[in-house]
Design an enzyme around this catalytic site. Structure first.
Site, PDB file in Angstrom:
ATOM      1  N   TYR A 137       0.818  -1.205   0.000  1.00  0.00           N
ATOM      2  CA  TYR A 137       0.000   0.000   0.000  1.00  0.00           C
ATOM      3  C   TYR A 137       0.857   1.262   0.000  1.00  0.00           C
ATOM      4  O   TYR A 137       0.392   2.325  -0.417  1.00  0.00           O
ATOM      5  CB  TYR A 137      -0.935   0.013   1.210  1.00  0.00           C
ATOM      6  CG  TYR A 137      -1.918  -1.135   1.255  1.00  0.00           C
ATOM      7  CD1 TYR A 137      -2.105  -1.971   0.155  1.00  0.00           C
ATOM      8  CD2 TYR A 137      -2.660  -1.404   2.387  1.00  0.00           C
ATOM      9  CE1 TYR A 137      -3.002  -3.018   0.188  1.00  0.00           C
ATOM     10  CE2 TYR A 137      -3.564  -2.455   2.438  1.00  0.00           C
ATOM     11  CZ  TYR A 137      -3.727  -3.258   1.327  1.00  0.00           C
ATOM     12  OH  TYR A 137      -4.622  -4.307   1.373  1.00  0.00           O
ATOM     13  N   LYS A 186       4.568 -14.980   4.950  1.00  0.00           N
ATOM     14  CA  LYS A 186       4.795 -15.941   3.865  1.00  0.00           C
ATOM     15  C   LYS A 186       6.302 -16.080   3.675  1.00  0.00           C
ATOM     16  O   LYS A 186       6.859 -15.857   2.589  1.00  0.00           O
ATOM     17  CB  LYS A 186       4.104 -15.447   2.584  1.00  0.00           C
ATOM     18  CG  LYS A 186       4.032 -16.480   1.467  1.00  0.00           C
ATOM     19  CD  LYS A 186       3.185 -17.698   1.813  1.00  0.00           C
ATOM     20  CE  LYS A 186       3.060 -18.628   0.601  1.00  0.00           C
ATOM     21  NZ  LYS A 186       2.426 -19.908   0.948  1.00  0.00           N
ATOM     22  N   ASP A 218      -1.484 -18.512   3.948  1.00  0.00           N
ATOM     23  CA  ASP A 218      -2.483 -19.397   3.345  1.00  0.00           C
ATOM     24  C   ASP A 218      -3.024 -20.390   4.368  1.00  0.00           C
ATOM     25  O   ASP A 218      -4.225 -20.689   4.396  1.00  0.00           O
ATOM     26  CB  ASP A 218      -1.924 -20.113   2.111  1.00  0.00           C
ATOM     27  CG  ASP A 218      -0.506 -20.621   2.301  1.00  0.00           C
ATOM     28  OD1 ASP A 218       0.095 -20.381   3.366  1.00  0.00           O
ATOM     29  OD2 ASP A 218       0.018 -21.262   1.371  1.00  0.00           O
ATOM     30  N   ASP A 242      -5.353  -6.966   6.134  1.00  0.00           N
ATOM     31  CA  ASP A 242      -6.540  -6.438   5.466  1.00  0.00           C
ATOM     32  C   ASP A 242      -7.459  -7.584   5.050  1.00  0.00           C
ATOM     33  O   ASP A 242      -8.669  -7.572   5.294  1.00  0.00           O
ATOM     34  CB  ASP A 242      -6.102  -5.617   4.255  1.00  0.00           C
ATOM     35  CG  ASP A 242      -7.233  -4.812   3.640  1.00  0.00           C
ATOM     36  OD1 ASP A 242      -8.361  -4.870   4.149  1.00  0.00           O
ATOM     37  OD2 ASP A 242      -6.981  -4.115   2.642  1.00  0.00           O
ATOM     38  N   ASP A 246     -10.957  -9.299   7.468  1.00  0.00           N
ATOM     39  CA  ASP A 246     -12.285  -9.293   6.865  1.00  0.00           C
ATOM     40  C   ASP A 246     -12.855 -10.708   6.809  1.00  0.00           C
ATOM     41  O   ASP A 246     -14.061 -10.917   7.011  1.00  0.00           O
ATOM     42  CB  ASP A 246     -12.239  -8.698   5.463  1.00  0.00           C
ATOM     43  CG  ASP A 246     -12.266  -7.178   5.475  1.00  0.00           C
ATOM     44  OD1 ASP A 246     -12.240  -6.600   6.571  1.00  0.00           O
ATOM     45  OD2 ASP A 246     -12.290  -6.569   4.384  1.00  0.00           O
TER      46      ASP A 246
END
Length: 357
Positions: A137, A186, A218, A242, A246
């Protein structure tokens, strides 16, 4: 500072401000606030998603309450600096907000509202810590033509001190809870994730009384729907946080119940529901204001250090749900005691319920 924003933002923020007024009266608190535009409403008014004047006011405030930004009206806005969402990134950067706290709590009365089985989600209580100042971002991004093809790239970037401060906060938070931190990255394929794991492991040396585990993103996505009760404090990067928070929000049955706090190293924070502007239901009086009201409780806890007021708001929300009141997003007509209410009515009930605490 109160920034209602776009879509359902003004509707839910109006109820949160009413609750703020009630709490101020109940506990004899002197709290002054200003209301300003942000996001699409600010673009319409000033040509900018957030003005320098509003930024200045936010910097001088003790806390910021935000509704939501964005909507179809501004989706084609160009360049990116004139999109409503840029206001959020600018606020986080200018205010130095590096940690986003998202509690995910499953209410017993809403077990049937979740898409997951009750035996999987009962008792879930997770605190997400999402780093806010790094990652794709804020990394360099570009679009160019290479050999006749359009190429776009975003840089996933992290600095060691950015990881250290969010990790330290995660361990501090865990000490007040169940004493377990899960760090999600990761590291098997991403270099910034390898640095993430190294720094978190180093910081853990100062918190040996807290259990630390590492998990690939994952696997974490899978474990959140397989066995969410295993998590206590979950700390992760900007993009992974993010997405995962959610996903976890739906464990509770509705994203309309999820508050958040974005903090820096002093007491200033920005508090907002995570559900977005929901333009499809804006103006209909059916939006769920509970996430905004619970964000208000987080403001009292983290910025104002008033645990009594924070607990009173949380208890009022709990009793609201216990008595069967439901906004559209969590209403189930098969529940015998379920009573459908609108946005304003929900605010009225919370305000009246506060008299009991």
């Amino acid at each position: 500072m109160v920034l209602p924003g776009d879509g359902i933002g003004p509707e839910i923020m109006k109820e949160a401000v009413r609750v703020l007024d009630k709490v101020s009266e109940k506990f004899k608190l002197a709290i002054a606030y200003e209301i300003e535009s942000i996001g699409g409403s600010s673009i319409d008014k000033t040509g900018m998603p957030v003005t320098d004047d509003v930024l200045k006011k936010c910097k001088s405030a003790k806390a910021v309450m935000l509704g939501a930004v964005g909507g179809p009206k501004w989706e084609s806005t160009s360049p990116d600096s004139l999109r409503p969402e840029d206001a959020l990134l600018k606020l986080r950067k200018e205010l130095g907000l590096f940690a986003n706290l998202r509690p995910v709590k499953v209410y017993d009365k809403l077990l049937s509202a979740s898409a997951l089985k009750e035996e999987i989600i009962k008792g879930v209580d997770i605190l997400f810590l999402r780093e806010l100042t790094g990652d794709v971002y804020f990394g360099k991004k570009e679009r160019l033509i290479e050999n006749g093809s359009v190429t776009a790239y975003d840089t996933m970037i992290y600095r060691d001190y950015e990881i250290e401060r969010i990790a330290r906060l995660a361990f501090e938070m865990a000490k007040t809870r169940r004493g377990k931190v899960t760090s999600v990255e990761k590291a098997n394929v991403v270099e910034s994730s390898r640095l993430w794991r190294e720094v978190v492991t180093e910081v853990h040396e100062d918190y040996k009384d807290v259990e630390l585990s590492h998990m690939y993103v994952d696997n974490a996505a899978m474990q959140l729907v397989r066995n969410p009760r295993q998590f206590d404090v979950l700390v992760t990067s900007n993009m992974f946080g993010d997405i995962l928070s959610d996903e976890a929000a739906m464990i509770s049955g509705s994203i309309g119940l999820m508050p958040s706090a974005s903090l820096r190293q002093d007491s200033l924070g920005m508090y907002e529901p995570i559900h977005g502007s929901a333009p499809d239901i804006a103006g209909r009086g059916v939006a769920n204001p509970l996430a905004a009201i619970l964000s208000l409780a987080m403001m009292f806890k983290y910025s104002f250090k008033n645990i009594t007021a924070a607990l009173a708001i949380e208890d009022a929300v709990n009793l609201f749900l216990e008595k069967g009141y439901r906004t559209m997003d969590i209403y189930n007509d098969k529940e015998a005691d379920s009573k459908l209410v609108g946005t304003i009515q929900a605010g009225d009930i919370i305000i009246n319920t506060l008299d009991q605490f």
